[in-house]
Design a protein around this motif. Structure first.
Motif, PDB file in Angstrom:
ATOM      1  N   ILE A 185      -7.640  12.722   3.695  1.00  0.00           N
ATOM      2  CA  ILE A 185      -8.915  12.172   3.239  1.00  0.00           C
ATOM      3  C   ILE A 185      -8.634  10.951   2.373  1.00  0.00           C
ATOM      4  CG2 ILE A 185     -11.039  12.657   1.974  1.00  0.00           C
ATOM      5  CD1 ILE A 185     -10.324  15.714   2.549  1.00  0.00           C
ATOM      6  N   ALA A 186      -9.153   9.791   2.787  1.00  0.00           N
ATOM      7  CA  ALA A 186      -8.883   8.523   2.094  1.00  0.00           C
ATOM      8  C   ALA A 186      -7.389   8.243   1.996  1.00  0.00           C
ATOM      9  CB  ALA A 186      -9.533   8.508   0.712  1.00  0.00           C
ATOM     10  N   SER A 187      -6.617   8.771   2.928  1.00  0.00           N
ATOM     11  CA  SER A 187      -5.153   8.642   2.943  1.00  0.00           C
ATOM     12  C   SER A 187      -4.498   9.269   1.723  1.00  0.00           C
ATOM     13  CB  SER A 187      -4.740   7.161   3.068  1.00  0.00           C
ATOM     14  OG  SER A 187      -5.253   6.599   4.257  1.00  0.00           O
ATOM     15  N   GLY A 188      -5.155  10.267   1.133  1.00  0.00           N
ATOM     16  CA  GLY A 188      -4.542  11.096   0.099  1.00  0.00           C
ATOM     17  C   GLY A 188      -3.993  10.377  -1.115  1.00  0.00           C
ATOM     18  N   PRO A 189      -4.809   9.614  -1.868  1.00  0.00           N
ATOM     19  CA  PRO A 189      -4.262   8.924  -3.044  1.00  0.00           C
ATOM     20  C   PRO A 189      -3.728   9.848  -4.127  1.00  0.00           C
ATOM     21  CG  PRO A 189      -6.659   8.745  -2.982  1.00  0.00           C
ATOM     22  CD  PRO A 189      -6.236   9.304  -1.664  1.00  0.00           C
ATOM     23  N   THR A 190      -4.171  11.096  -4.146  1.00  0.00           N
ATOM     24  CA  THR A 190      -3.667  12.027  -5.156  1.00  0.00           C
ATOM     25  C   THR A 190      -2.921  13.205  -4.531  1.00  0.00           C
ATOM     26  OG1 THR A 190      -5.759  13.269  -5.177  1.00  0.00           O
ATOM     27  CG2 THR A 190      -5.535  11.453  -6.750  1.00  0.00           C
ATOM     28  N   VAL A 191      -2.550  13.069  -3.267  1.00  0.00           N
ATOM     29  CA  VAL A 191      -1.879  14.161  -2.550  1.00  0.00           C
ATOM     30  C   VAL A 191      -0.655  13.603  -1.837  1.00  0.00           C
ATOM     31  CG1 VAL A 191      -2.122  15.972  -0.815  1.00  0.00           C
ATOM     32  CG2 VAL A 191      -4.093  15.317  -2.212  1.00  0.00           C
ATOM     33  N   ALA A 192       0.487  14.228  -2.027  1.00  0.00           N
ATOM     34  CA  ALA A 192       1.721  13.762  -1.397  1.00  0.00           C
ATOM     35  C   ALA A 192       1.588  13.775   0.117  1.00  0.00           C
ATOM     36  CB  ALA A 192       2.894  14.627  -1.835  1.00  0.00           C
ATOM     37  N   SER A 193       2.120  12.750   0.750  1.00  0.00           N
ATOM     38  CA  SER A 193       1.994  12.595   2.194  1.00  0.00           C
ATOM     39  C   SER A 193       3.250  13.047   2.916  1.00  0.00           C
ATOM     40  CB  SER A 193       1.712  11.125   2.529  1.00  0.00           C
ATOM     41  OG  SER A 193       1.753  10.914   3.928  1.00  0.00           O
ATOM     42  N   GLN A 194       3.076  13.539   4.130  1.00  0.00           N
ATOM     43  CA  GLN A 194       4.205  13.871   4.993  1.00  0.00           C
ATOM     44  C   GLN A 194       4.527  12.726   5.951  1.00  0.00           C
ATOM     45  OE1 GLN A 194       5.972  16.737   4.497  1.00  0.00           O
ATOM     46  NE2 GLN A 194       4.550  16.902   2.764  1.00  0.00           N
ATOM     47  N   SER A 195       3.784  11.633   5.830  1.00  0.00           N
ATOM     48  CA  SER A 195       4.034  10.482   6.687  1.00  0.00           C
ATOM     49  C   SER A 195       5.376   9.835   6.350  1.00  0.00           C
ATOM     50  CB  SER A 195       2.904   9.458   6.509  1.00  0.00           C
ATOM     51  OG  SER A 195       3.174   8.273   7.218  1.00  0.00           O
TER      52      SER A 195
END
Length: 425
Positions: free
Chosen positions: A196-206
């Protein structure tokens, strides 16, 4: 049959309005706020619903220090939180400048400080901080190409994350060591907060390699600087961005809740409800044709006296841009359904984005019925030409079938419904 169904289009619009109202931040934010923290409190955010969310925070807490970025036209009057507007779906300089101001606000926070992050769909373009070596123009080119590619939102965001200094947990990392409470309104299938919104507050697995694979799979043409960055970025995430402590995440509104609210209205009107899912993805024209055919199959088996049937679904369709017209995934879904139905009696449908913006047009979507094709001379032929040119909004404007809401101040993705009425006795 209930008198409700004497105005099928009005009934479908009522269901859509109910779905939107169920996700109104003024209804859902307060339930997820803790007691106002002692010490410094900072409210930040980005997204099409973020200004309304900020308004809801201050309705609960009173004036708060804060800075929130929303889409042009989506600002709300707040007591103290500063609201800044920028472009969506393709970022602009105002978004870059606002993101730098937001990052400045979260500098030098202490462990005893609390940040409430208000995140909703649209934040991917509104939070724009290109990594070193890339420019705003690079980001604009990537966004525009991704939007035209037909790639699902999860894959678009996986690419965007790798080109940003703030997505994929970057904002939360910038807030460290403060406590970060993320309140998120979901506009993605599956409600993954990292998407969601490219996860500004959530670590990404990308990873950079995943981003490269996505660009290749969807034949997305991007600037040379973007390809160079992805090929030389290494892991793409520092340990600080991969994980951070002192954070919590809450999904406060989601497509499933809005669909259920609409379903309750339909059941109260004595309609049979079939929920097809809240996370459907795929090419808009293909999904529209498939659901229209399902409606035709149901109608063919109905007899006088049967209860009306409502097919409900949510998720996020995509459009592979083939023409030069003005359209969006919901309007294209509806136009494809219209062609499949060919004016069939007793079947009506609505397809709208709950944020009030379908694609880049200030139109939520469209509502169709047996009369829609007949609204234009040679309606079926004109509809086929419009679909070939991705020109659904123009078609429905001429057919007086558009749904125009203005800013809804929320965003829980697409809302689609088919109403199937039995034959008259």
């Amino acid at each position: 049959m209930s008198a409700t169904f004497t105005d099928p289009n009005g009934f479908l619009r009522q269901l859509f309005d109910t779905a939107v109202a169920a996700a109104d931040p003024m209804k859902v934010v307060a339930n997820h706020l803790p007691e106002r923290p002692e010490g410094r409190l900072l409210v930040v955010g980005a997204g099409k619903a973020s200004a309304r969310m900020a308004e809801a925070v201050e309705a609960a807490y009173g004036p708060c220090d804060g800075f929130v970025i929303t889409r042009y036209g989506y600002a709300r009057p707040c007591q103290q939180i500063e609201i800044v507007e920028a472009a969506h779906p393709v970022p602009d300089q105002a978004g870059v400048d606002a993101t730098l101001q937001l990052l400045e606000r979260v500098k030098d926070l202490e462990p005893q400080d609390t940040v409430i992050a208000l995140i909703s769909g649209g934040g991917s373009s509104l939070l724009c901080a290109p990594v070193a070596g890339l420019t705003l123009e690079d980001k604009q080119a990537v966004n525009a190409a991704l939007l035209a590619s037909g790639a699902p939102i999860s894959e678009m965001n996986a690419v965007r994350t790798q080109l940003s200094g703030v997505k994929g947990g970057g904002l939360a990392a910038a807030c460290a060591p403060a406590r970060v409470i993320s309140l998120i309104i979901s506009d993605v299938p599956g409600d993954d907060p990292a998407e969601i919104a490219s996860g500004p507050t959530v670590a990404s697995q990308s990873t950079p390699q995943k981003a490269l694979d996505i660009l290749n799979r969807w034949s997305v043409d991007v600037p040379d600087a973007v390809m160079t960055h992805l090929k030389t970025a290494g892991s793409g995430m520092t340990p600080q961005r991969r994980q951070y402590v002192n954070g919590e995440v809450h999904i406060i509104a989601a497509p499933s809740q809005s669909l259920q609210a609409a379903a309750e209205i339909a059941r109260a009107a004595q309609s049979e409800v079939q929920l097809l899912g809240d996370a459907l993805e795929g090419e808009a024209r293909d999904l529209g044709a498939a659901q229209a055919q399902a409606a035709l199959d149901i109608r063919a088996k109905m007899t006088a006296g049967d209860a009306p049937v409502l097919l409900l679904s949510g998720g996020e369709c995509t459009v592979t841009r083939r023409g030069q017209g003005v359209g969006g995934p919901n309007a294209e879904f509806a136009l494809s359904a219209l062609q499949t139905l060919e004016g069939a009696e007793g079947i009506y449908a609505i397809a709208c984005d709950t944020d009030g913006v379908d694609g880049a047009a200030e139109v939520a979507g469209a509502c169709i019925g047996p009369e829609t094709l007949a609204a234009l001379p040679n309606g079926l032929a004109v509809a086929r030409a419009a679909l070939a040119d991705n020109d659904a909004h123009t078609y429905f404007e001429k057919a007086a079938a558009q749904v125009v809401t203005g800013p809804t101040l929320t965003n829980v993705n697409d809302f689609r419904a088919f109403l199937i009425l039995p034959p008259k006795a």
